[in-house]
Enzyme design. Sequence first.
Site, PDB file in Angstrom:
ATOM      1  N   LYS A  22       1.642  49.144  35.792  1.00  0.00           N
ATOM      2  CA  LYS A  22       2.544  47.960  35.291  1.00  0.00           C
ATOM      3  C   LYS A  22       1.455  46.552  35.860  1.00  0.00           C
ATOM      4  CE  LYS A  22       5.471  46.652  38.936  1.00  0.00           C
ATOM      5  NZ  LYS A  22       5.247  45.259  39.385  1.00  0.00           N
ATOM      6  N   ASN A  23       0.931  46.594  36.974  1.00  0.00           N
ATOM      7  CA  ASN A  23       0.205  45.368  37.195  1.00  0.00           C
ATOM      8  C   ASN A  23      -1.258  44.954  36.559  1.00  0.00           C
ATOM      9  OD1 ASN A  23       2.499  45.090  38.894  1.00  0.00           O
ATOM     10  ND2 ASN A  23       1.289  45.659  40.951  1.00  0.00           N
ATOM     11  N   ASP A 311       1.144  47.824  48.360  1.00  0.00           N
ATOM     12  CA  ASP A 311       2.276  48.441  47.509  1.00  0.00           C
ATOM     13  C   ASP A 311       2.401  49.924  47.745  1.00  0.00           C
ATOM     14  OD1 ASP A 311       1.319  46.599  44.461  1.00  0.00           O
ATOM     15  OD2 ASP A 311       2.581  46.038  46.402  1.00  0.00           O
TER      16      ASP A 311
HETATM   17  C1  EPZ Z   1       0.480  41.045  43.110  1.00  0.00           C
HETATM   18  O1  EPZ Z   1       1.132  40.231  43.221  1.00  0.00           O
HETATM   19  C2  EPZ Z   1       1.090  42.311  42.646  1.00  0.00           C
HETATM   20  N1  EPZ Z   1       1.960  42.086  41.560  1.00  0.00           N
HETATM   21  C3  EPZ Z   1       2.097  42.871  43.895  1.00  0.00           C
HETATM   22  O2  EPZ Z   1       2.609  44.089  43.361  1.00  0.00           O
HETATM   23  C4  EPZ Z   1       0.933  43.190  44.961  1.00  0.00           C
HETATM   24  O3  EPZ Z   1       1.702  43.385  46.111  1.00  0.00           O
HETATM   25  C5  EPZ Z   1       0.277  41.893  45.146  1.00  0.00           C
HETATM   26  O4  EPZ Z   1      -0.477  41.618  44.060  1.00  0.00           O
HETATM   27  C6  EPZ Z   1      -0.794  42.175  46.398  1.00  0.00           C
HETATM   28  O5  EPZ Z   1      -1.649  43.219  46.220  1.00  0.00           O
HETATM   29  C7  EPZ Z   1       1.286  42.112  40.138  1.00  0.00           C
HETATM   30  O6  EPZ Z   1       0.251  42.322  40.085  1.00  0.00           O
HETATM   31  C8  EPZ Z   1       2.513  41.953  39.040  1.00  0.00           C
HETATM   32  P1  EPZ Z   1      -0.983  37.882  45.733  1.00  0.00           P
HETATM   33  P2  EPZ Z   1       0.857  38.815  43.492  1.00  0.00           P
HETATM   34  O7  EPZ Z   1      -1.094  36.650  45.008  1.00  0.00           O
HETATM   35  O8  EPZ Z   1      -0.247  38.335  42.771  1.00  0.00           O
HETATM   36  C9  EPZ Z   1       0.110  34.875  49.166  1.00  0.00           C
HETATM   37  C10 EPZ Z   1       4.359  45.309  43.095  1.00  0.00           C
HETATM   38  O9  EPZ Z   1       5.174  45.953  43.968  1.00  0.00           O
HETATM   39  N2  EPZ Z   1      -0.248  33.865  47.993  1.00  0.00           N
HETATM   40  O10 EPZ Z   1      -2.223  38.834  45.736  1.00  0.00           O
HETATM   41  O11 EPZ Z   1       1.809  37.938  43.446  1.00  0.00           O
HETATM   42  C11 EPZ Z   1       1.152  35.709  48.965  1.00  0.00           C
HETATM   43  O12 EPZ Z   1       2.376  35.248  49.475  1.00  0.00           O
HETATM   44  C12 EPZ Z   1       4.162  44.120  43.455  1.00  0.00           C
HETATM   45  O13 EPZ Z   1       4.039  45.867  42.029  1.00  0.00           O
HETATM   46  C13 EPZ Z   1      -0.439  32.330  48.634  1.00  0.00           C
HETATM   47  O14 EPZ Z   1      -0.120  32.142  49.635  1.00  0.00           O
HETATM   48  O15 EPZ Z   1       0.117  38.699  45.026  1.00  0.00           O
HETATM   49  C14 EPZ Z   1       0.600  37.159  49.526  1.00  0.00           C
HETATM   50  O16 EPZ Z   1       1.154  36.822  51.144  1.00  0.00           O
HETATM   51  C15 EPZ Z   1       4.767  43.416  44.821  1.00  0.00           C
HETATM   52  N3  EPZ Z   1      -0.453  31.360  47.357  1.00  0.00           N
HETATM   53  C16 EPZ Z   1      -0.755  37.039  49.410  1.00  0.00           C
HETATM   54  O17 EPZ Z   1      -1.152  35.829  49.005  1.00  0.00           O
HETATM   55  C17 EPZ Z   1      -0.750  32.006  46.266  1.00  0.00           C
HETATM   56  O18 EPZ Z   1      -0.861  31.016  45.375  1.00  0.00           O
HETATM   57  C18 EPZ Z   1      -1.021  38.063  48.512  1.00  0.00           C
HETATM   58  O19 EPZ Z   1      -0.464  37.736  47.042  1.00  0.00           O
HETATM   59  C19 EPZ Z   1      -0.725  33.177  45.828  1.00  0.00           C
HETATM   60  C20 EPZ Z   1      -0.366  34.103  46.951  1.00  0.00           C
END
Ligand code: EPZ
Length: 436
Positions: A22-23, A311
């Site tokens: 999915k991701n 995840d």
């Molecule tokens: C992706 O989310 C995945 N989703 C998530 O999977 C996954 O848990 C996550 O990456 C971490 O591996 C998809 O790919 C669609 P991040 P994403 O930006 O991109 C912080 C699932 O269950 N952050 O890597 O949103 C954020 O709050 C889902 O399939 C900022 O602070 O995650 C988090 O603490 C859940 N500012 C950390 O970074 C930003 O601009 C990692 O988030 C962006 C993120």
Amino acid sequence: MDKIRIIGGTRLSGKIPISGAKNAALPLMAASLLTDGKLALSNVPYLADIVTMANLLAQHGVDISFSAPAKNIGRTMSLSAGNIHNLTAPYELVRTMRASVLVLGPLLARFGAAKVSLPGGCAIGTRPIDLHLKALEQMGAHIELAEGYIHAHTHGKLQGAEITFEKVSVGATENILMAASLAEGITIIHNAAREPEVCDLAYCLVEMGAQIEGIGTDTIRITGVDELHGCDYSVVPDRIEAGSFAAAVAITGGDCELVGARMEHMQSVAEKFADAGVEMIETENGIRVIADKKIQCIDIITQPYPGFPTDMQAQMMALLCVADGASMITETIFENRYMHVPELMRMGAKVITHGSSAMIRGTDELNGAEVMATDLRASLSLVIAALAAKGETVIHRVYHLDRGYERLEEKLSACGANIERISERTAASFKIPEAA
Ligand code: EPZ
């Protein structure tokens, strides 16, 4: 709303087909906006989030066709963005799926403007997108936040820039990969995400004519080109689905082959399973999971790839609820990713959380109960616990589960699980675009 009923106690054995990730599929679909050529994706999983992304792209003007389901193989989806007539991603779609923000980079790069709803929070955390926006501003985008929307535009093309992410972000890396592919000049991303799904997007962009070096490392160099063309691309198998099913097999003391799973994407997960006494053996067609010993307690700290994936945290917690001894989990990525704990405790699990850490004391006494799914991966932790619990478990709000797991009941019942979906209405819970 649909429910899932499980009677625990049967050992899983047989083969479990692993679907496309999915991701990976979500950013790959967004990449279609970068060209007027046809992007043909194969091994696409049939999930609610995929349908949401298809509906979002369709309202931008992307012409999408989704093949009819063929037994046990992914679907093909073709996307052509030759006739984009709307640059707005509306709140009603974005709020249901945060990954919608991945249209921002491509729309800005190709059309110089975009109006994208801010995604809002979600169950597992506030999940800001400041890193996406700051990086796009470094590339020359003018960004204003008003009425809950991101109003972005550029004067001319985006410009290459040297970007250092203060924390690893999958989504921000993906947005900038796509934006930089059509920018003027060179973009370098430091502290880039290295997840296999991010690499899948980068490999597909290269197939579309992008110039990208350092894929899979934390420093990625993109040389912008004038235009990209379509291509055929197969979505990488889902390492999180595979890990989720490995935990399901393990908690039942089972022996199954995860067909299509790739060990090279699951090293950190396989190591933790091995420490817990569960063997994961690479086979010609995937990975065989053998759990013929008592589960041992272990300690886990979630990290960006190649560390242990956040995840998989909820799913491993469910398994450790029946381990011999006490385990410790520390969640370092999201601030609120223990919503499954109270539900597991309703089944007799002995878990206490303190901030980002959770202590799990193993028990032999998991009992079936009525429980509620709170988010995608939490719903799987309840399924896993239910497979080992004594008696019947009914899981409510399984729409969370439908976002990320394709044909879950079918895949598990084919290996002996006593599982069924109780549909509270006959119509499918999400609308699909017209089949091809
Ligand atoms: C992706 O989310 C995945 N989703 C998530 O999977 C996954 O848990 C996550 O990456 C971490 O591996 C998809 O790919 C669609 P991040 P994403 O930006 O991109 C912080 C699932 O269950 N952050 O890597 O949103 C954020 O709050 C889902 O399939 C900022 O602070 O995650 C988090 O603490 C859940 N500012 C950390 O970074 C930003 O601009 C990692 O988030 C962006 C993120």
